[in-house]
Design a protein around this motif. Structure first.
Motif, PDB file in Angstrom:
ATOM      1  N   GLU A   1       6.568  -5.810  17.330  1.00  0.00           N
ATOM      2  CA  GLU A   1       5.585  -6.046  16.263  1.00  0.00           C
ATOM      3  C   GLU A   1       5.994  -5.346  14.969  1.00  0.00           C
ATOM      4  N   ILE A   2       6.480  -4.125  15.092  1.00  0.00           N
ATOM      5  CA  ILE A   2       6.858  -3.334  13.909  1.00  0.00           C
ATOM      6  C   ILE A   2       7.998  -3.998  13.155  1.00  0.00           C
ATOM      7  N   THR A   3       9.042  -4.373  13.871  1.00  0.00           N
ATOM      8  CA  THR A   3      10.198  -4.970  13.203  1.00  0.00           C
ATOM      9  C   THR A   3       9.861  -6.335  12.606  1.00  0.00           C
ATOM     10  N   THR A   4       9.003  -7.090  13.285  1.00  0.00           N
ATOM     11  CA  THR A   4       8.562  -8.376  12.736  1.00  0.00           C
ATOM     12  C   THR A   4       7.758  -8.166  11.459  1.00  0.00           C
ATOM     13  N   PHE A   5       6.892  -7.160  11.473  1.00  0.00           N
ATOM     14  CA  PHE A   5       6.082  -6.834  10.293  1.00  0.00           C
ATOM     15  C   PHE A   5       6.951  -6.425   9.111  1.00  0.00           C
ATOM     16  N   PHE A   6       7.875  -5.494   9.332  1.00  0.00           N
ATOM     17  CA  PHE A   6       8.745  -5.049   8.251  1.00  0.00           C
ATOM     18  C   PHE A   6       9.616  -6.196   7.731  1.00  0.00           C
ATOM     19  N   LYS A   7      10.114  -7.022   8.650  1.00  0.00           N
ATOM     20  CA  LYS A   7      10.969  -8.146   8.242  1.00  0.00           C
ATOM     21  C   LYS A   7      10.189  -9.117   7.365  1.00  0.00           C
ATOM     22  N   ARG A   8       8.946  -9.376   7.723  1.00  0.00           N
ATOM     23  CA  ARG A   8       8.144 -10.315   6.947  1.00  0.00           C
ATOM     24  C   ARG A   8       7.812  -9.768   5.556  1.00  0.00           C
ATOM     25  N   VAL A   9       7.450  -8.489   5.487  1.00  0.00           N
ATOM     26  CA  VAL A   9       6.997  -7.929   4.220  1.00  0.00           C
ATOM     27  C   VAL A   9       8.153  -7.446   3.344  1.00  0.00           C
ATOM     28  N   LEU A  10       9.146  -6.801   3.972  1.00  0.00           N
ATOM     29  CA  LEU A  10      10.237  -6.210   3.186  1.00  0.00           C
ATOM     30  C   LEU A  10      11.529  -7.016   3.231  1.00  0.00           C
ATOM     31  N   GLY A  11      11.663  -7.848   4.254  1.00  0.00           N
ATOM     32  CA  GLY A  11      12.887  -8.639   4.373  1.00  0.00           C
ATOM     33  C   GLY A  11      13.953  -7.920   5.190  1.00  0.00           C
TER      34      GLY A  11
END
Length: 245
Positions: free
Chosen positions: A235-245
């Motif tokens: 969940e964390i890596t998906t969240f960061f990838k979506r928001v920060l790329g």
């Protein structure tokens, strides 16, 4: 992704603050993450978490949160005496000092050649989860991950009472908060209070609740839950990838 590790020093209020800096080995620019430990500072369980995040393509900067009180490089053992020491350090640190440290690391990340300056986030655990939440008050922070954050609902952080709940409207980025159902530090009513305040403040947020204890992502104790940890990391890596790329 392979990573590189080094320690740098920043000066805040004439105090030397060691920052553990981890970055992808492949040359380039990456989003930057202000990364907070729990009360035990930068021991192996925390640096392994920082290393893991960097491997996903982030420049991770983890400051020693008690640099005004502890010697450089001090690691507090997670036993009864260490718990007393860490909690005492937390109580003796002014909330304004925590906020000043956040600003110093954010400014460093903005100027670091490896970092994309407009893509900065934060992540933290326990007291560090609360500090990551407060770091989101800074306009540069686009994404915040707060793992079992303590004291947001009660105002417990350092000297005095933290105004974290009252300032939630200042958050412009997105927030991901991770809780454990049997965490004694954040009871169900505390979780609900945080969620209601976020909704009232209009903050973009996601709440994840696992059947787990406090500090369930720390891999050196009886509360460690590897399954919940792996699920949370997804969940964390998906969240960061979506928001920060």
């Amino acid at each position: 992704m392979q990573i590189t590790k080094r320690n740098i020093e920043l000066r805040v209020d004439d105090s030397l603050m060691r920052v553990y800096l981890v970055a992808p080995k492949v040359p380039g620019q990456y989003p930057g993450i202000l990364f907070y430990s729990d009360i035990y500072q930068l021991g192996g369980p925390i640096t392994r978490l920082a290393d893991r995040l960097a491997g996903y393509g982030y420049v991770v900067a983890a400051p020693e949160i008690f640099h005004r009180l502890e010697p450089i490089g001090a690691i507090i053992e997670p036993d009864d005496l260490g718990k007393m020491r860490g909690n005492d350090d937390a109580r003796r640190t002014a909330i304004s000092e925590y906020d000043g440290d956040a600003k110093a690391v954010i400014e460093f990340l903005k100027q670091e050649s490896l970092v994309i300056p407009e893509k900065i986030g934060t992540m933290g655990f326990c007291i560090g989860g609360h500090l990551a939440f407060r770091a989101a008050f800074q306009k540069e922070i686009k994404a915040s991950v707060c793992c079992y954050p303590t004291g947001i609902h009660s105002g417990k952080l350092g000297k005095g009472i933290a105004d974290t709940k009252e300032r939630m409207k200042e958050i412009e980025g997105e927030v991901l908060i991770i809780f454990g159902t049997v965490d004694p530090h954040v009871p169900p009513e505390g979780r609900q209070e945080i969620i209601q305040t976020l909704e009232q403040a209009g903050v973009s947020h996601k709440i994840l609740i696992y059947e787990a204890d406090h500090t369930f992502m720390r891999d050196d104790g009886y509360r460690y839950d590897p399954v919940a940890t792996d699920t949370a990391w997804s969940e964390i890596t998906t969240f960061f990838k979506r928001v920060l790329g």
